[in-house]
Design a protein around this motif. Structure first.
Motif, mmCIF file in Angstrom:
data_model
loop_
_atom_site.group_PDB
_atom_site.id
_atom_site.type_symbol
_atom_site.label_atom_id
_atom_site.label_comp_id
_atom_site.label_asym_id
_atom_site.label_seq_id
_atom_site.Cartn_x
_atom_site.Cartn_y
_atom_site.Cartn_z
ATOM 1 N N UNK A 25 67.548 -65.774 -1.366
ATOM 2 C CA UNK A 25 66.839 -64.890 -2.294
ATOM 3 C C UNK A 25 66.617 -65.560 -3.649
ATOM 4 N N UNK A 26 67.561 -66.403 -4.067
ATOM 5 C CA UNK A 26 67.476 -67.052 -5.383
ATOM 6 C C UNK A 26 66.786 -68.416 -5.335
ATOM 7 N N UNK A 27 66.403 -68.850 -4.141
ATOM 8 C CA UNK A 27 65.743 -70.147 -4.033
ATOM 9 C C UNK A 27 66.690 -71.315 -4.253
ATOM 10 N N UNK A 28 67.950 -71.151 -3.844
ATOM 11 C CA UNK A 28 68.950 -72.216 -3.992
ATOM 12 C C UNK A 28 69.000 -73.034 -2.710
ATOM 13 N N UNK A 29 68.763 -74.327 -2.835
ATOM 14 C CA UNK A 29 68.873 -75.237 -1.698
ATOM 15 C C UNK A 29 70.340 -75.655 -1.587
ATOM 16 N N UNK A 30 71.058 -75.065 -0.662
ATOM 17 C CA UNK A 30 72.495 -75.318 -0.557
ATOM 18 C C UNK A 30 72.834 -76.729 -0.095
ATOM 19 N N UNK A 31 71.835 -77.477 0.329
ATOM 20 C CA UNK A 31 72.069 -78.879 0.687
ATOM 21 C C UNK A 31 72.179 -79.756 -0.555
ATOM 22 N N UNK A 32 71.533 -79.338 -1.627
ATOM 23 C CA UNK A 32 71.470 -80.186 -2.820
ATOM 24 C C UNK A 32 72.099 -79.572 -4.071
ATOM 25 N N UNK A 33 72.380 -78.272 -4.043
ATOM 26 C CA UNK A 33 72.956 -77.642 -5.230
ATOM 27 C C UNK A 33 73.935 -76.544 -4.852
ATOM 28 N N UNK A 34 74.817 -76.237 -5.802
ATOM 29 C CA UNK A 34 75.887 -75.272 -5.574
ATOM 30 C C UNK A 34 75.808 -74.169 -6.617
ATOM 31 N N UNK A 35 75.949 -72.925 -6.194
ATOM 32 C CA UNK A 35 75.987 -71.800 -7.127
ATOM 33 C C UNK A 35 77.293 -71.857 -7.921
ATOM 34 N N UNK A 36 77.195 -71.811 -9.237
ATOM 35 C CA UNK A 36 78.382 -71.851 -10.100
ATOM 36 C C UNK A 36 78.659 -70.480 -10.715
ATOM 37 N N UNK A 37 77.609 -69.754 -11.031
ATOM 38 C CA UNK A 37 77.832 -68.438 -11.615
ATOM 39 C C UNK A 37 76.539 -67.664 -11.760
ATOM 40 N N UNK A 38 76.657 -66.362 -11.691
ATOM 41 C CA UNK A 38 75.542 -65.478 -12.010
ATOM 42 C C UNK A 38 75.881 -64.819 -13.339
ATOM 43 N N UNK A 39 74.992 -64.952 -14.297
ATOM 44 C CA UNK A 39 75.229 -64.441 -15.637
ATOM 45 C C UNK A 39 74.451 -63.153 -15.830
ATOM 46 N N UNK A 40 75.170 -62.051 -15.943
ATOM 47 C CA UNK A 40 74.548 -60.781 -16.300
ATOM 48 C C UNK A 40 74.508 -60.703 -17.813
ATOM 49 N N UNK A 41 73.395 -60.322 -18.371
ATOM 50 C CA UNK A 41 73.325 -60.239 -19.826
ATOM 51 C C UNK A 41 72.499 -59.041 -20.267
ATOM 52 N N UNK A 42 72.846 -58.545 -21.447
ATOM 53 C CA UNK A 42 72.153 -57.386 -21.997
ATOM 54 C C UNK A 42 72.866 -56.898 -23.248
ATOM 55 N N UNK A 43 72.278 -55.902 -23.877
ATOM 56 C CA UNK A 43 72.913 -55.313 -25.050
ATOM 57 C C UNK A 43 74.053 -54.415 -24.583
ATOM 58 N N UNK A 44 75.221 -54.619 -25.170
ATOM 59 C CA UNK A 44 76.412 -53.895 -24.739
ATOM 60 C C UNK A 44 76.314 -52.410 -25.086
ATOM 61 N N UNK A 45 76.702 -51.564 -24.155
ATOM 62 C CA UNK A 45 76.771 -50.134 -24.440
ATOM 63 C C UNK A 45 77.799 -49.908 -25.551
ATOM 64 N N UNK A 46 77.367 -49.306 -26.639
ATOM 65 C CA UNK A 46 78.262 -49.086 -27.768
ATOM 66 C C UNK A 46 78.305 -50.229 -28.758
#
Length: 235
Positions: A190-211
């Motif tokens: 889904x993310x277009x990651x070629x697992x033969x050549x690259x490794x997922x290190x992290x998914x960064x969720x970002x946004x304005x914090x509630x409060x």
């Protein structure tokens, strides 16, 4: 006044001399210089303290409001991220910004897995993930050299920290996540990651914090160990 040790153009030197000559008498006295020096030293100290405060006060954000984050904030964060140190300048990172269509598919994928045990929890998790305003997936190039791979992963971790600090400076919170679903083949596809050549290190969720971020800073760093606990010295 001697300018031999200043690494500056004649134009810059003349501009500084004019600035320091506050009474415009063609001479820079000790009082003129000290006034400028103290102001400059105060500015440097203030900027240094701002950097330290960003490092010490940054917190992981778990709850975001729905306000969209401008793309320039993301671009600034990635610019800071790719300035991270990396041995031999391998630049092993890649950043993938996810749009709502892809986010919804990932949320559905995760919810389906959770729903096998608890359908209600799966539905809640799907809604929560779909409402996270910003997603950025970070990968690292794979290497057959074990040492190089270790160094590259460390570099990407440094890049992610830079990313988080830049976001924090812009008033935006981040959560670095790497749950089970992110290690699945479906997620990579889904993310277009070629697992033969690259490794997922992290998914960064970002946004304005509630409060807002301020209420998070008041919670303390939540660390179990102090400087004395982790610092040792050798002769």
């Amino acid at each position: 006044m001697y300018w031999n040790d200043i690494n500056a153009s004649d134009e810059e030197v003349n501009a500084l001399a004019k600035y320091l000559d506050v009474n415009d008498d063609g001479d820079i006295c000790e009082e003129d210089f000290l006034a400028w020096y103290q102001e400059a030293a105060t500015t440097v100290a203030s900027e240094t303290n701002a950097v330290r405060q960003a490092l010490l006060t940054r917190r992981t954000v778990n709850n975001f409001d729905k306000t969209p984050v401008p793309d320039i904030v993301l671009r600034n964060a990635i610019e800071a991220a790719i300035a991270a140190p990396n041995h031999k300048l391998t630049e092993p990172w890649r950043f993938i910004q996810l749009g709502q269509e892809t986010i919804s598919k990932i949320a559905e994928l995760n919810a389906a897995e959770i729903a096998k045990k608890d359908p209600e929890k799966g539905a809640k998790k799907k809604a929560r993930w779909e409402n996270i305003p910003g997603w950025c997936v970070v990968t690292c190039k794979k290497s057959d050299d074990e040492l190089q791979q270790e160094e590259d992963l460390a570099a990407v971790a440094c890049a992610i920290q830079n990313f988080q600090l830049s976001m924090w400076a812009d008033g935006v919170g981040v959560k670095w996540t790497s749950g089970p679903i992110t290690r699945s083949p479906e997620f990579s596809e889904l993310c277009g990651i070629d697992t033969e050549t690259e490794k997922h290190v992290g998914t960064l969720w970002y946004g304005f914090a509630s409060g807002g971020l301020a209420q998070l800073m008041d919670q303390g760093p939540n660390r179990k160990k102090s400087v004395d606990d982790v610092l040792s010295s050798l002769p």
